[in-house]
Design an enzyme around this catalytic site. Structure first.
Site, mmCIF file in Angstrom:
data_model
loop_
_atom_site.group_PDB
_atom_site.id
_atom_site.type_symbol
_atom_site.label_atom_id
_atom_site.label_comp_id
_atom_site.label_asym_id
_atom_site.label_seq_id
_atom_site.Cartn_x
_atom_site.Cartn_y
_atom_site.Cartn_z
ATOM 1 N N ASP A 192 0.855 -1.199 0.000
ATOM 2 C CA ASP A 192 0.000 0.000 0.000
ATOM 3 C C ASP A 192 0.885 1.241 0.000
ATOM 4 O O ASP A 192 0.656 2.192 0.736
ATOM 5 C CB ASP A 192 -0.926 -0.029 1.222
ATOM 6 C CG ASP A 192 -2.064 0.989 1.106
ATOM 7 O OD1 ASP A 192 -2.285 1.540 0.003
ATOM 8 O OD2 ASP A 192 -2.726 1.259 2.132
ATOM 9 N N ASP A 209 2.573 2.190 7.987
ATOM 10 C CA ASP A 209 1.362 1.438 7.647
ATOM 11 C C ASP A 209 1.674 0.125 6.910
ATOM 12 O O ASP A 209 1.304 -0.071 5.758
ATOM 13 C CB ASP A 209 0.461 2.326 6.760
ATOM 14 C CG ASP A 209 -1.016 1.993 6.924
ATOM 15 O OD1 ASP A 209 -1.330 1.061 7.665
ATOM 16 O OD2 ASP A 209 -1.842 2.675 6.276
HETATM 17 N N1 ATP Z 1 4.749 6.638 14.141
HETATM 18 C C1 ATP Z 1 3.983 7.688 13.844
HETATM 19 N N2 ATP Z 1 4.290 8.925 14.310
HETATM 20 C C2 ATP Z 1 3.502 9.986 14.017
HETATM 21 N N3 ATP Z 1 2.373 9.913 13.272
HETATM 22 C C3 ATP Z 1 2.018 8.709 12.780
HETATM 23 C C4 ATP Z 1 2.789 7.539 13.037
HETATM 24 N N4 ATP Z 1 2.199 6.482 12.426
HETATM 25 C C5 ATP Z 1 1.105 6.980 11.822
HETATM 26 N N5 ATP Z 1 0.979 8.313 12.024
HETATM 27 C C6 ATP Z 1 -0.074 9.186 11.507
HETATM 28 O O1 ATP Z 1 -1.290 8.454 11.502
HETATM 29 C C7 ATP Z 1 -1.801 8.333 10.178
HETATM 30 C C8 ATP Z 1 -2.427 6.955 9.984
HETATM 31 O O2 ATP Z 1 -1.468 5.941 10.176
HETATM 32 P P1 ATP Z 1 -1.469 4.643 9.290
HETATM 33 O O3 ATP Z 1 -1.278 4.994 7.868
HETATM 34 O O4 ATP Z 1 -0.484 3.699 9.907
HETATM 35 O O5 ATP Z 1 -2.909 4.058 9.559
HETATM 36 P P2 ATP Z 1 -4.233 4.082 8.640
HETATM 37 O O6 ATP Z 1 -3.928 4.504 7.262
HETATM 38 O O7 ATP Z 1 -5.271 4.785 9.411
HETATM 39 O O8 ATP Z 1 -4.535 2.604 8.686
HETATM 40 P P3 ATP Z 1 -5.789 1.938 7.994
HETATM 41 O O9 ATP Z 1 -5.987 2.589 6.657
HETATM 42 O O10 ATP Z 1 -5.351 0.524 7.909
HETATM 43 O O11 ATP Z 1 -6.929 2.210 8.907
HETATM 44 C C9 ATP Z 1 -0.619 8.588 9.274
HETATM 45 O O12 ATP Z 1 -1.032 9.108 8.036
HETATM 46 C C10 ATP Z 1 0.191 9.598 10.068
HETATM 47 O O13 ATP Z 1 -0.332 10.894 9.854
HETATM 48 MG MG MG Z 2 -2.242 4.757 6.065
#
Ligand code: ATP
Ligand code: MG
Length: 264
Positions: A192, A209
Site C-alpha cells: 500500500d 502502515d
Molecule cells: N509513528 C507515527 N508517528 C507519528 N504519526 C504517525 C505515526 N504512524 C502513523 N501516524 C499518523 O497516523 C496516520 C495513519 O497511520 P497509518 O497509515 O499507519 O494508519 P491508517 O492509514 O489509518 O490505517 P488503515 O488505513 O489501515 O486504517 C498517518 O497518516 C500519520 O499521519
Molecule cells: Mg495509512
C-alpha cells in the site's frame, strides 16, 4: 454490563487527563472509539509502563485511530484498530498467504490480534534491516505502540500527501533507497505504498502502515509490487518527478516486475 463500560470509560478519561502537561494541546480523546476490550488493553499497557497518558488524536483512518501517547518525557504513536470497522475480508486475504501466521482465525478478535501482530513483526523486520520506519515498541490485542515521528514539541510529521517535499527528485531518490532495502534486505513487499503512507520527516522519508505487507515469497507479492510501483510512479509524477517506471524499478532492484535478489 453498560455500567461496567461507563465505569471503564470514566477511568480511561482519568488516565488520559491525569497528567496533562503544560504546552500540550488539551484535546480530549473521544472515549466513544474505545470499546471495553480496548480500554482494558490500554490499562494493561499503562500498568506495564508503556504509557502514562494518551493525549490527542493524530489521525482517524478507515480502520484505525492513531493517538499520541506520552511516557515520561517521550512521545509515542498509539495505533488502535477498531473492531467494529475493520475489513475482515481484507485481513483474512493478507494473513492467509503468510507462512508466519498459520493459524485458523475463526473469530474477529483473533484476526485483529494477528493483523496487529503482523504489523509489529513487519516493522521489527524492517527496523532490523535499517529501513526508515517507526521503531515498534510493543503490541497487545488491537493496540500497537510505535516510535513517534515528529518534533520534540509533539507535533507529528505529515505524510507526503500533505507535506510536499521541497526537492521532489532528492526525496524520491531517498525513498527508492528505502524501498530497495524494504524489498531486498527485509524481503517484504509493502502492498500500500503511496504518498499517504510515507511521512515527510524533515525532508526524509519514513515508511509507515505495513500491516498488509507480505514476505516477498508470498504468492501475491508480485501483484502487490506492481501496484506499489504504479502508485509511486503516479504519485511522484504528479509532484513533478520525471522518473520513468523502469528507472523506478531499477532503483529498487526489480526487473520486468520480478525482484532480482529473489532470482539468485
Ligand atoms: N509513528 C507515527 N508517528 C507519528 N504519526 C504517525 C505515526 N504512524 C502513523 N501516524 C499518523 O497516523 C496516520 C495513519 O497511520 P497509518 O497509515 O499507519 O494508519 P491508517 O492509514 O489509518 O490505517 P488503515 O488505513 O489501515 O486504517 C498517518 O497518516 C500519520 O499521519
Ligand atoms: Mg495509512
Amino acid at each position: 454490563m453498560k455500567d461496567k463500560i461507563a465505569k471503564a470509560d470514566d477511568d480511561v478519561q482519568k488516565i488520559i487527563s491525569r497528567k496533562r502537561r503544560k504546552g500540550d494541546e488539551d484535546r480530549k480523546v473521544g472515549s466513544d472509539i474505545f470499546d471495553k476490550r480496548t480500554l482494558e488493553t490500554l490499562y494493561k499497557l499503562a500498568n506495564q509502563n508503556y504509557l502514562d497518558i494518551l493525549n490527542g488524536e493524530i489521525s482517524t483512518g478507515k480502520e484505525a485511530n492513531v493517538l499520541k501517547g506520552i511516557k515520561g518525557d517521550e512521545y509515542y504513536a498509539v495505533k488502535i484498530y477498531r473492531i467494529a470497522t475493520s475489513d475482515f475480508k481484507k485481513m483474512n486475504f493478507y494473513v492467509d498467504g503468510d507462512p508466519r501466521f498459520k493459524i485458523r482465525l475463526n473469530n474477529k478478535h483473533q484476526l485483529i490480534t494477528a493483523w496487529v501482530n503482523k504489523e509489529y513483526k513487519n516493522l521489527e523486520r524492517l527496523y532490523k534491516a535499517k529501513v526508515n520506519v517507526p521503531k515498534p515498541i510493543t503490541s497487545l490485542n488491537n493496540v500497537l505502540i510505535l516510535e513517534f515521528i515528529g518534533d520534540e514539541e509533539g507535533n507529528p510529521a505529515k505524510t507526503v500527501k500533505y507535506q510536499k517535499p521541497k526537492d521532489v527528485d532528492r526525496f524520491l531518490d531517498d525513498l527508492l533507497k528505502e524501498t530497495y532495502k524494504f524489498i531486498n534486505d527485509a524481503k517484504l513487499v509493502h502492498g500500500d505504498l503511496s504518498v499517504y503512507n510515507v511521512m515527510n520527516f524533515n525532508e526524509k522519508p519514513v515508511i509507515i502502515d505495513v500491516s498488509q505487507s507480505v514476505t516477498s515469497d508470498n504468492p501475491i507479492a508480485n501483484e502487490l509490487l506492481k501496484r506499489d510501483i504504479g502508485n509511486l510512479y503516479n504519485d511522484f509524477r504528479k509532484l513533478g518527478s520525471q522518473m520513468s517506471k523502469e528507472e523506478i524499478e531499477t532503483a529498487i532492484g526489480v526487473e520486468d516486475g520480478k525482484i532480482l535478489s529473489l532470482k539468485k
